[in-house]
Design a protein around this motif. Structure first.
Motif, short mmCIF file in Angstrom:
data_model
loop_
_atom_site.label_atom_id
_atom_site.label_comp_id
_atom_site.label_asym_id
_atom_site.label_seq_id
_atom_site.Cartn_x
_atom_site.Cartn_y
_atom_site.Cartn_z
N ASP A 1 8.19 0.23 4.52
CA ASP A 1 9.09 -0.07 3.41
C ASP A 1 9.48 1.20 2.66
O ASP A 1 9.52 1.24 1.43
CB ASP A 1 8.42 -1.06 2.46
CG ASP A 1 9.38 -1.67 1.47
OD1 ASP A 1 10.56 -1.80 1.81
OD2 ASP A 1 8.95 -2.00 0.35
N GLY A 2 9.74 2.26 3.40
CA GLY A 2 10.14 3.52 2.77
C GLY A 2 8.95 4.31 2.29
O GLY A 2 8.30 5.02 3.06
N SER A 3 8.62 4.20 1.01
CA SER A 3 7.51 4.96 0.44
C SER A 3 6.19 4.20 0.49
O SER A 3 5.17 4.71 0.04
CB SER A 3 7.82 5.32 -1.02
OG SER A 3 7.98 4.14 -1.79
N GLN A 4 6.21 2.99 1.04
CA GLN A 4 4.99 2.20 1.06
C GLN A 4 4.98 1.26 2.27
O GLN A 4 5.99 1.07 2.94
CB GLN A 4 4.86 1.39 -0.24
CG GLN A 4 6.08 0.57 -0.57
CD GLN A 4 6.10 0.12 -2.03
OE1 GLN A 4 5.31 0.59 -2.87
NE2 GLN A 4 6.97 -0.79 -2.36
N TRP A 5 3.78 0.72 2.53
CA TRP A 5 3.62 -0.26 3.60
C TRP A 5 3.54 -1.65 2.99
O TRP A 5 2.90 -1.85 1.97
CB TRP A 5 2.33 0.01 4.39
CG TRP A 5 2.16 1.39 4.92
CD1 TRP A 5 1.25 2.33 4.51
CD2 TRP A 5 2.91 2.00 5.98
NE1 TRP A 5 1.38 3.47 5.24
CE2 TRP A 5 2.40 3.31 6.16
CE3 TRP A 5 3.95 1.58 6.79
CZ2 TRP A 5 2.88 4.19 7.10
CZ3 TRP A 5 4.45 2.47 7.74
CH2 TRP A 5 3.93 3.75 7.89
N GLU A 6 4.17 -2.62 3.66
CA GLU A 6 4.06 -4.01 3.27
C GLU A 6 3.19 -4.72 4.32
O GLU A 6 3.46 -4.63 5.51
CB GLU A 6 5.42 -4.70 3.23
CG GLU A 6 6.32 -4.23 2.10
CD GLU A 6 7.65 -4.97 2.12
OE1 GLU A 6 8.03 -5.52 1.07
OE2 GLU A 6 8.30 -5.01 3.18
N VAL A 7 2.17 -5.43 3.85
CA VAL A 7 1.28 -6.18 4.73
C VAL A 7 1.42 -7.67 4.40
O VAL A 7 1.32 -8.06 3.23
CB VAL A 7 -0.19 -5.75 4.56
CG1 VAL A 7 -1.10 -6.57 5.45
CG2 VAL A 7 -0.34 -4.25 4.87
N VAL B 1 0.85 -1.20 0.00
CA VAL B 1 0.00 0.00 0.00
C VAL B 1 0.88 1.24 0.00
O VAL B 1 1.69 1.42 0.93
CB VAL B 1 -0.92 0.03 1.23
CG1 VAL B 1 -1.76 1.31 1.25
CG2 VAL B 1 -1.83 -1.20 1.26
N PRO B 2 0.78 2.11 -1.01
CA PRO B 2 1.54 3.36 -1.00
C PRO B 2 1.17 4.19 0.24
O PRO B 2 0.01 4.24 0.63
CB PRO B 2 1.10 4.06 -2.29
CG PRO B 2 0.62 2.95 -3.18
CD PRO B 2 0.00 1.95 -2.25
N LYS B 3 2.16 4.85 0.81
CA LYS B 3 1.92 5.57 2.06
C LYS B 3 0.90 6.70 1.91
O LYS B 3 0.19 7.02 2.87
CB LYS B 3 3.24 6.12 2.61
CG LYS B 3 4.08 5.03 3.28
CD LYS B 3 5.24 5.64 4.04
CE LYS B 3 5.98 4.58 4.85
NZ LYS B 3 7.13 5.12 5.58
N GLU B 4 0.81 7.26 0.72
CA GLU B 4 -0.15 8.35 0.55
C GLU B 4 -1.60 7.85 0.54
O GLU B 4 -2.54 8.65 0.62
CB GLU B 4 0.14 9.14 -0.74
CG GLU B 4 -0.05 8.38 -2.03
CD GLU B 4 1.21 7.65 -2.48
OE1 GLU B 4 1.27 7.26 -3.66
OE2 GLU B 4 2.14 7.47 -1.65
N LYS B 5 -1.79 6.53 0.48
CA LYS B 5 -3.14 5.97 0.42
C LYS B 5 -3.71 5.63 1.79
O LYS B 5 -4.92 5.44 1.93
CB LYS B 5 -3.15 4.70 -0.44
CG LYS B 5 -2.68 4.90 -1.88
CD LYS B 5 -3.56 5.90 -2.62
CE LYS B 5 -3.10 6.04 -4.06
NZ LYS B 5 -3.92 7.03 -4.82
#
Length: 251
Positions: A167-173, A142-146
């Motif tokens: 994960d930097g610019s995004q989340w890992e689920v 999921v991109p962090k801006e979302k």
């Protein structure tokens, strides 16, 4: 940013080009056929087929093509019979690789994949030689801006996710295999957009490469991805994001 996430992101960006060349259609048709053959034609009772149909729709495959692929899988109409083949091996620097293929000629496919490995500084191993380094899990990016961390964590964990990582610019689920669809469904119900959602073989540790070894590893991964019979490819390869992007953009 984990090696899994980096390569998966690059791979899915490249899939847009693959779709224009028809490669994505070929892979999805094989996946639908194999899924229908192994689990039946009803996607409500066949999670693998359901995922394959979703992948087909993502590359704008016509409904008639999907229907015919299912019918070929169940034997309602004639067509090629694909056999699933899983190969394990090592790339440059001892990177572990799992290659999942669907083929109508097992010996040909294994021979061609073996040649790709050897040409790019790798080698095939015995069954089980690297599989123990991976765990089959649901994987959602999921991109962090979302979504904020608190919002995403609350929804994902309540729906049954195992873990969530920055994960930097995004989340890992990460989800258990049986809980993947429930977590993904919960995110979509809350209008949280994902950039990647799949059942994957997640490495439990990574081998970081740089310089020529990283370049050779990328060439191996790309050569395997280009093979018509390769359906899924997993590795525990890692490299700096800048280096990966430079190698793939120039390839």
């Amino acid at each position: 940013m984990s090696g899994h996430s980096k390569w998966a992101t690059i791979k899915h960006k490249k899939a847009q080009t693959d779709a224009r060349r028809g490669r994505a259609f070929t892979r999805v048709i094989k996946e639908i056929t194999v899924a229908a053959r192994s689990g039946g034609s009803d996607p409500d009772h066949n999670p693998r087929l359901r995922s394959a149909i979703a992948a087909a729709k993502a590359v704008s495959m016509p409904a008639d093509n999907i229907k015919r692929a299912i019918q070929r899988g169940t034997g309602e109409i004639p067509g090629a019979v694909y056999e699933e083949v899983t190969l394990e091996g090592y790339g440059p620097g001892g990177v572990a690789l799992i290659v999942e293929a669907a083929t109508d000629n097992r010996n040909r496919t294994i021979s061609e994949i073996r040649h790709i490995f050897s040409r790019q500084g790798g080698n095939l191993g015995e069954a089980g030689s690297v599989a123990w380094m991976f765990k089959k899990q649901g994987y959602i990016v999921v991109p962090k801006e979302k979504a904020s961390e608190d919002r995403l964590m609350g929804i994902a964990l309540d729906a049954g996710a195992d873990d969530m990582r920055d994960d930097g610019s995004q989340w890992e689920v990460f989800t258990p295999l049986e809980g993947f669809e429930a977590v993904l469904g919960a995110l979509r119900a809350d209008n949280i957009e994902t950039s990647l959602a799949e059942v994957s073989m997640i490495p439990q540790s990574y081998v970081k490469l740089e310089g020529k070894s990283a370049q050779q590893m990328v060439r191996l991964l790309e050569a395997l991805e280009e093979h018509d019979d390769v359906q899924h490819l997993y590795s525990n390869f890692d490299a700096e994001e800048r280096e990966l992007e430079a190698v793939t953009s120039g390839s």
